[in-house]
Write a protein that holds these residues in place. Sequence first.
Motif, PDB file in Angstrom:
ATOM      1  N   VAL A  59       0.853  -1.044  -0.002  1.00 25.49           N
ATOM      2  CA  VAL A  59       0.117   0.110   0.106  1.00 25.49           C
ATOM      3  C   VAL A  59       1.078   1.258   0.150  1.00 25.49           C
ATOM      4  O   VAL A  59       1.643   1.261   0.783  1.00 25.49           O
ATOM      5  CB  VAL A  59      -0.733  -0.005   1.185  1.00 25.49           C
ATOM      6  N   HIS A  60       0.629   2.205  -0.856  1.00 24.49           N
ATOM      7  CA  HIS A  60       1.493   3.282  -0.982  1.00 24.49           C
ATOM      8  C   HIS A  60       0.781   4.656  -0.422  1.00 24.49           C
ATOM      9  O   HIS A  60      -0.318   4.832  -0.531  1.00 24.49           O
ATOM     10  CB  HIS A  60       1.573   3.696  -2.411  1.00 24.49           C
ATOM     11  N   ILE A  61       1.572   5.049   0.390  1.00 23.35           N
ATOM     12  CA  ILE A  61       1.260   6.305   1.232  1.00 23.35           C
ATOM     13  C   ILE A  61       2.057   7.511   0.957  1.00 23.35           C
ATOM     14  O   ILE A  61       1.594   8.647   0.783  1.00 23.35           O
ATOM     15  CB  ILE A  61       1.174   6.025   2.788  1.00 23.35           C
ATOM     16  N   ASP A  62       3.466   7.308   1.094  1.00 22.51           N
ATOM     17  CA  ASP A  62       4.320   8.376   0.944  1.00 22.51           C
ATOM     18  C   ASP A  62       4.983   8.380  -0.296  1.00 22.51           C
ATOM     19  O   ASP A  62       5.405   7.572  -0.907  1.00 22.51           O
ATOM     20  CB  ASP A  62       5.387   8.185   1.993  1.00 22.51           C
ATOM     21  N   THR A  63       4.883   9.502  -1.227  1.00 18.24           N
ATOM     22  CA  THR A  63       5.286   9.740  -2.360  1.00 18.24           C
ATOM     23  C   THR A  63       6.831   9.426  -2.518  1.00 18.24           C
ATOM     24  O   THR A  63       7.391   9.066  -3.487  1.00 18.24           O
ATOM     25  CB  THR A  63       5.167  11.182  -2.938  1.00 18.24           C
ATOM     26  N   ALA A  91     -14.020  15.822  -0.095  1.00 20.68           N
ATOM     27  CA  ALA A  91     -13.987  17.454  -0.615  1.00 20.68           C
ATOM     28  C   ALA A  91     -12.713  17.810  -0.931  1.00 20.68           C
ATOM     29  O   ALA A  91     -12.239  18.501  -1.743  1.00 20.68           O
ATOM     30  CB  ALA A  91     -14.784  18.602   0.258  1.00 20.68           C
ATOM     31  N   ASN A  92     -11.707  17.560  -0.016  1.00 23.01           N
ATOM     32  CA  ASN A  92     -10.232  17.872  -0.105  1.00 23.01           C
ATOM     33  C   ASN A  92      -9.171  17.311  -1.191  1.00 23.01           C
ATOM     34  O   ASN A  92      -8.950  18.244  -1.929  1.00 23.01           O
ATOM     35  CB  ASN A  92      -9.602  17.613   1.145  1.00 23.01           C
ATOM     36  N   ILE A  93      -9.828  16.116  -1.488  1.00 23.41           N
ATOM     37  CA  ILE A  93      -9.273  15.447  -2.676  1.00 23.41           C
ATOM     38  C   ILE A  93      -9.882  15.634  -3.950  1.00 23.41           C
ATOM     39  O   ILE A  93      -9.170  16.021  -4.906  1.00 23.41           O
ATOM     40  CB  ILE A  93      -9.404  13.794  -2.877  1.00 23.41           C
ATOM     41  N   ALA A 102      -0.466  18.372  -6.454  1.00 20.35           N
ATOM     42  CA  ALA A 102       0.379  17.220  -6.358  1.00 20.35           C
ATOM     43  C   ALA A 102       1.120  17.057  -5.089  1.00 20.35           C
ATOM     44  O   ALA A 102       2.541  17.245  -5.177  1.00 20.35           O
ATOM     45  CB  ALA A 102       1.218  16.982  -7.464  1.00 20.35           C
ATOM     46  N   ASP A 103       0.591  17.115  -4.062  1.00 17.53           N
ATOM     47  CA  ASP A 103       1.317  17.113  -2.543  1.00 17.53           C
ATOM     48  C   ASP A 103       1.373  15.844  -1.807  1.00 17.53           C
ATOM     49  O   ASP A 103       1.684  15.988  -0.545  1.00 17.53           O
ATOM     50  CB  ASP A 103       1.059  18.425  -1.774  1.00 17.53           C
ATOM     51  N   ASP A 104       0.759  15.068  -2.278  1.00 18.00           N
ATOM     52  CA  ASP A 104       0.891  13.620  -1.405  1.00 18.00           C
ATOM     53  C   ASP A 104       0.804  12.616  -2.543  1.00 18.00           C
ATOM     54  O   ASP A 104       0.830  12.822  -3.824  1.00 18.00           O
ATOM     55  CB  ASP A 104      -0.380  13.330  -0.592  1.00 18.00           C
ATOM     56  N   LEU A 111      -2.635  13.131 -10.789  1.00 14.45           N
ATOM     57  CA  LEU A 111      -2.064  13.990 -12.126  1.00 14.45           C
ATOM     58  C   LEU A 111      -1.255  13.323 -12.887  1.00 14.45           C
ATOM     59  O   LEU A 111      -1.209  13.851 -14.215  1.00 14.45           O
ATOM     60  CB  LEU A 111      -1.252  15.082 -11.328  1.00 14.45           C
ATOM     61  N   ALA A 112      -0.430  12.247 -12.693  1.00 10.59           N
ATOM     62  CA  ALA A 112       0.032  11.616 -13.663  1.00 10.59           C
ATOM     63  C   ALA A 112      -0.491  10.525 -14.563  1.00 10.59           C
ATOM     64  O   ALA A 112      -0.094   9.886 -15.378  1.00 10.59           O
ATOM     65  CB  ALA A 112       1.444  10.767 -12.906  1.00 10.59           C
ATOM     66  N   THR A 113      -1.653  10.166 -14.290  1.00 11.65           N
ATOM     67  CA  THR A 113      -2.346   8.991 -14.838  1.00 11.65           C
ATOM     68  C   THR A 113      -3.046   9.323 -16.094  1.00 11.65           C
ATOM     69  O   THR A 113      -3.626  10.623 -16.198  1.00 11.65           O
ATOM     70  CB  THR A 113      -3.279   8.117 -14.020  1.00 11.65           C
ATOM     71  N   THR A 114      -3.033   8.558 -17.023  1.00  9.06           N
ATOM     72  CA  THR A 114      -3.825   8.871 -18.285  1.00  9.06           C
ATOM     73  C   THR A 114      -5.200   7.954 -18.451  1.00  9.06           C
ATOM     74  O   THR A 114      -5.976   7.811 -19.195  1.00  9.06           O
ATOM     75  CB  THR A 114      -3.243   8.692 -19.590  1.00  9.06           C
ATOM     76  N   ALA A 115      -5.324   7.117 -17.476  1.00 10.91           N
ATOM     77  CA  ALA A 115      -6.503   6.155 -17.510  1.00 10.91           C
ATOM     78  C   ALA A 115      -7.453   6.962 -17.081  1.00 10.91           C
ATOM     79  O   ALA A 115      -7.779   8.109 -16.377  1.00 10.91           O
ATOM     80  CB  ALA A 115      -6.264   5.122 -16.116  1.00 10.91           C
ATOM     81  N   GLN A 116      -8.962   6.189 -17.284  1.00 11.12           N
ATOM     82  CA  GLN A 116     -10.236   6.692 -16.799  1.00 11.12           C
ATOM     83  C   GLN A 116     -10.208   6.900 -15.232  1.00 11.12           C
ATOM     84  O   GLN A 116      -9.755   5.693 -14.684  1.00 11.12           O
ATOM     85  CB  GLN A 116     -11.433   5.883 -17.462  1.00 11.12           C
TER      86      GLN A 116
END
Length: 403
Positions: A59-63, A91-93, A102-104, A111-116
């Motif tokens: 599970v990814h949490i930290d960039t 509401a935040n996300i 892009a702060d987490d 922001l990087a994905t091109t997927a739906q």
Amino acid sequence: MLKGKTIVLGISGGIAAYKAAALCSKLVQAGAVVRVIMTESATKFITPLTLQTLSRHPVHIDTFHEYDPSVVSHIDIADSADLFIVAPATANILAKMAGGLADDMLSTTLLATTAQVLVAPAMNVHMYAHPAVERNMQLLADRGVRFIEPGTGQLACGYVGKGRLAEPEDIVHAAGLWFAQSQSLRGKKVLVTAGGTVERLDPVRYLTNDSSGKMGFSIAEAAANRGAEVTLIAARTTAEAIGGVTLVKVESAEQMLQAVLERYEDADIVVKAAAVADYRPVAVADKKIKKSDERLVIELERTTDILQTLGERKQGQYLVGFAAETEQMEQYAMDKLHRKHCDLVVANNVAEAGAGFNHDTNIVSIYGEEGLIETVPLMQKRQVADRLLEIIVQRMSARGAGE
């Protein structure tokens, strides 16, 4: 439809995060490969270990926590996604997504994905109805993000109203529908026209109309999302280019006619959404026309009716025309359908508020051989395009089954 698909599940920090465990489990049971990203706030409601155990992936949490030194994690995950689900979406996300922050790990990967991207909001009823949240959701919808409506009921804060996260099985169902839809036109060639044609008077002046091209561009995008090979022939337009769609730029009605005829024979579906000039100047000056007399008389001649030409040459293509009217809409639409041998005609009253040219929204009535099929109320042109494509796919499938 989910078997073998890679789904990135983004979990943001609301009480509904506990439902993400069931969602993750159901996605895995359906055969999907699930990669989970959690915000720091989400870990306050449910542990990463729970999601790791259910997904069978880290599970990814930290960039900055890179598990594999051979890749950049957020790019690798973004590229791997066949579908990106955010549930719950606070509401935040939503604000971060709308603003391009892009702060987490979650917002950066989004922001990087091109997927739906499929978003399931969950928040207090008043937060959900706040103008800022509504504006952010509208902005995201305009970019192609799809939403799963929250439920209405008892919320964790004690309020009763809209804002409860959709049930996990409903989110899984929505994901399955998207994959099914994304394959519904695979192997088909779709030809779409859009925008207003330009008929030159001289090098600096021309006759045109108010068409923005947004409806045609939305249709092309909806077809591409369904797996079609799409060619978009566009005249003057304010709409932006679409990834995965072949764009052919033209100016005049004659240029559009030739561009369409060159590709018509190979097309399976043709949607003629362009606003083509009915008349053009007989003579075009090669230099700027200078002021002289008080009056200037310009002689016009008829342009070739592209839709009628296509109808006369039809050899199995599914042909859809548009009719922008200001009165007697049904009469004119049905006349156009029969006279020009269309399979469908999409009509709208451009005098109605929010419909027609230079709007992001539209109100249309869709007509077939039997008459009115459906009236689509005021909604975003992307949504109108989606509904139109659904009807086209359904009717083509029914026609194929009956042959």
